[in-house]
Structures are given as structure tokens and as C-alpha cells.
Motif scaffolding. Structure first.
Motif, short mmCIF file in Angstrom:
data_model
loop_
_atom_site.label_atom_id
_atom_site.label_comp_id
_atom_site.label_asym_id
_atom_site.label_seq_id
_atom_site.Cartn_x
_atom_site.Cartn_y
_atom_site.Cartn_z
N GLU A 73 21.74 -34.44 -34.05
CA GLU A 73 22.14 -34.62 -32.66
C GLU A 73 23.09 -35.80 -32.54
OE1 GLU A 73 18.88 -35.18 -30.03
OE2 GLU A 73 18.16 -33.11 -30.18
N LEU A 74 24.19 -35.60 -31.82
CA LEU A 74 25.09 -36.69 -31.48
C LEU A 74 24.63 -37.28 -30.16
CD1 LEU A 74 27.78 -38.27 -31.97
CD2 LEU A 74 28.90 -36.50 -30.59
N GLN A 75 24.29 -38.56 -30.16
CA GLN A 75 23.80 -39.23 -28.96
C GLN A 75 24.91 -39.94 -28.18
OE1 GLN A 75 20.34 -39.11 -28.01
NE2 GLN A 75 20.50 -37.51 -29.56
N LYS A 76 25.91 -40.40 -28.92
CA LYS A 76 26.95 -41.20 -28.26
C LYS A 76 28.25 -41.08 -29.03
CE LYS A 76 27.97 -46.11 -27.22
NZ LYS A 76 27.43 -47.48 -27.32
N SER A 77 29.37 -40.92 -28.31
CA SER A 77 30.70 -40.91 -28.92
C SER A 77 31.66 -41.59 -27.96
CB SER A 77 31.15 -39.48 -29.21
OG SER A 77 32.46 -39.46 -29.74
N THR A 128 26.77 -42.67 -32.35
CA THR A 128 25.35 -42.85 -32.57
C THR A 128 24.74 -41.47 -32.74
OG1 THR A 128 25.29 -44.85 -31.19
CG2 THR A 128 23.18 -43.80 -31.68
N CYS A 129 24.03 -41.25 -33.86
CA CYS A 129 23.52 -39.92 -34.20
C CYS A 129 22.06 -40.01 -34.62
CB CYS A 129 24.32 -39.31 -35.37
SG CYS A 129 26.10 -39.59 -35.30
N ARG A 130 21.37 -38.89 -34.41
CA ARG A 130 19.99 -38.77 -34.87
C ARG A 130 19.90 -37.60 -35.85
NH1 ARG A 130 16.13 -39.47 -29.47
NH2 ARG A 130 17.18 -41.33 -28.63
N HIS A 131 19.23 -37.84 -36.97
CA HIS A 131 19.00 -36.81 -37.97
C HIS A 131 17.50 -36.52 -38.01
CE1 HIS A 131 23.09 -37.28 -39.73
NE2 HIS A 131 22.93 -38.54 -39.29
N TYR A 132 17.14 -35.26 -37.84
CA TYR A 132 15.73 -34.87 -37.75
C TYR A 132 15.25 -34.19 -39.03
CZ TYR A 132 15.79 -35.64 -32.67
OH TYR A 132 15.87 -36.20 -31.43
N ALA A 133 13.99 -34.46 -39.38
CA ALA A 133 13.28 -33.72 -40.42
C ALA A 133 12.10 -33.06 -39.71
CB ALA A 133 12.79 -34.64 -41.53
N GLY A 134 12.21 -31.76 -39.46
CA GLY A 134 11.23 -31.11 -38.62
C GLY A 134 11.38 -31.63 -37.20
N LYS A 135 10.27 -32.03 -36.59
CA LYS A 135 10.32 -32.52 -35.21
C LYS A 135 10.53 -34.02 -35.12
CE LYS A 135 7.23 -28.87 -33.51
NZ LYS A 135 5.94 -28.57 -32.82
N ARG A 136 10.51 -34.69 -36.25
CA ARG A 136 10.56 -36.15 -36.27
C ARG A 136 11.96 -36.65 -36.61
NH1 ARG A 136 7.04 -40.06 -40.35
NH2 ARG A 136 7.71 -42.05 -39.46
#
Length: 246
Positions: free
Chosen positions: A107-111, A136-144
Motif C-alpha cells: 500500500e502506498l500511504q503518501k506520495s 511512505t509505503c506499507r508492506h504486508y505479510a498476510g494481515k500484518r
């Protein structure tokens, strides 16, 4: 001194394997998620109608295999899978997650496109007011959330980044594929999670985190700076060394 007959011994061995198989199956299937508390020894003893020694032997074997974690007075819990990354490589977080056998999501949170500040200059060795893009990005493994990525890209070195839609692809593999780099520098440190990072990673404030900061250059020109933050109990760094020659 009481001894087991061959029949009793075979039954205990069979029950030991059955307990192993049952618990392993529930962990690998995802029925028991990381952090799930496994039934206490006395509960398993009643469930399988066996001795506590047989249960303890099975749990000890699972702990040695890294599938469960045993905590004194608290019980046994499904271990959190731990990824390993080579210290001197620029790797794709997707690969890390998929090697754990977990589904990956990004997920991209901020650009934000902006001019660099003095703080940016310290991170990437660029002059003030240099055009850059902040991500600012989030990388997920499953739901976490597996990793928090905070990055700036020098648009003088990578002008195409300004027109790239990073909501559809994470910046690291895009940069590796599109921009040659000649030098990189890693800084690795342990930090305590502040309230914001703790909320993103789903860990208690003050919990240990592993932070990797990396700068890359191409022919002496700064390309990008990234700060990757992982929960300290889910990530490890490895490196292989050889003796220097001469």
C-alpha cells in the motif's frame, strides 16, 4: 522401577507423532496463527489420553524446529515467522514475504513532490531545494504490516519517478529495474518503536524494531534514500564473510 512394555512404548511413540502432526498441521494451515497460545500440557494430556512426558517431548521437538515458542508460566505459542535478509543486498520485500509462505500486499500511504530540506540533504547528500519525491509505503505479510518504508528519490537523478504511479508498484523493484546504481551504503540499528510506528506495525510502543537505512548513488550522483522499519521479532539480517587475502 517401572518399565514400559514394547506395546506401551509403541503406543507412546505413536501418540507423540500424532501430537506432532496435529499441531504442525494446524500451524501450517493457518488455523493457529502466530502468537496463538497452544493448549497447556495438562490439556493436551487429557485430550490425547497420554502421559505428560509424551506431550512434553512433542512440544520440545516443535520448539527446536522453530514452530512454537515456549514461555515459562505462560505456555507455548505459535512462533512468528522470521525473515532473513542479506546485509549487503538490495532485495525486494515481496520476495522476503513470499519466502515465509505468506501472502504479500503493498500500500502506498503518501506520495509528495517537493523541494528538499536541510534534513533531506543530510540523508542523501543533495543540495537544498533539490526536487524530490517523498514516499511512505506499507508492506504486508498476510494481515500484518511487515515493513514500513519511508523513502525520498532525487528527481534530478531519476526524473521518470515524477510520472510513475507508485500506488501500483513499490519503488524498490522499480528503481532496481529502471535506474542503474554504482554504490550503496547500509546503516542498521535497533530502535524503540514510537507511538506512530507501533500503531502501524501492530506492536507495543517501545518494542524493539530493526531499522535499515540505505543510500544509493549512480556514478557519484545521489539516487535515493530509504528507511525500512521492521518489528524486531520478525526479521533478521545475515551476512557471509571470507578472510581477507594478503
Amino acid at each position: 522401577m517401572q518399565t514400559l512394555s514394547s506395546g506401551d512404548s509403541e503406543q507412546a511413540s505413536s501418540l507423540h507423532q500424532r501430537i506432532l502432526d496435529d499441531i504442525e498441521s494446524r500451524i501450517l494451515s493457518g488455523e493457529w496463527q502466530p502468537g496463538y497460545r497452544i493448549p497447556f500440557e495438562h490439556e493436551l494430556t487429557e485430550q490425547y489420553s497420554c502421559s505428560r512426558m509424551t506431550v512434553n517431548k512433542a512440544l520440545t521437538q516443535l520448539a527446536k524446529a522453530g514452530m512454537i515458542e515456549r514461555k515459562r508460566r505462560s505456555g507455548s505459542f505459535v512462533s512468528k515467522p522470521q525473515s532473513q535478509a542479506a546485509v549487503l543486498e538490495i532485495h525486494d520485500i515481496r520476495d522476503e514475504v513470499e519466502q515465509l509462505g505468506l501472502p504479500y500486499r503493498y500500500e502506498l500511504q503518501k506520495s509528495v513532490s517537493r523541494k528538499s530540506t536541510a534534513a533531506d540533504g543530510k540523508k542523501l547528500e543533495i543540495e537544498r531545494n533539490t526536487p524530490l519525491i517523498e514516499l511512505t509505503c506499507r508492506h504486508y505479510a498476510g494481515k500484518r504490516v511487515f515493513a514500513l518504508e519511508e523513502r525520498i528519490i532525487n528527481l534530478l537523478a531519476v526524473p521518470d519517478a515524477a510520472q510513475t504511479d507508485f500506488s501500483k508498484q513499490s519503488p524498490s523493484p522499480w528503481l532496481v529495474a529502471c535506474v542503474p546504481w554504482s554504490n550503496a551504503q547500509h546503516a542498521i540499528r535497533a530502535v524503540a518503536a514510537d507511538d506512530n510506528v507501533a500503531a502501524i506495525l501492530g506492536i507495543p510502543a517501545g518494542a524493539a524494531c530493526l531499522v535499515i537505512e540505505r543510500q544509493t548513488w549512480n556514478a557519484g550522483q545521489p539516487v535515493t534514500y530509504v528507511r525500512l522499519t521492521y518489528s524486531g521479532d520478525s526479521h533478521a539480517l545475515v551476512a557471509r564473510f571470507a578472510p581477507s587475502q594478503g
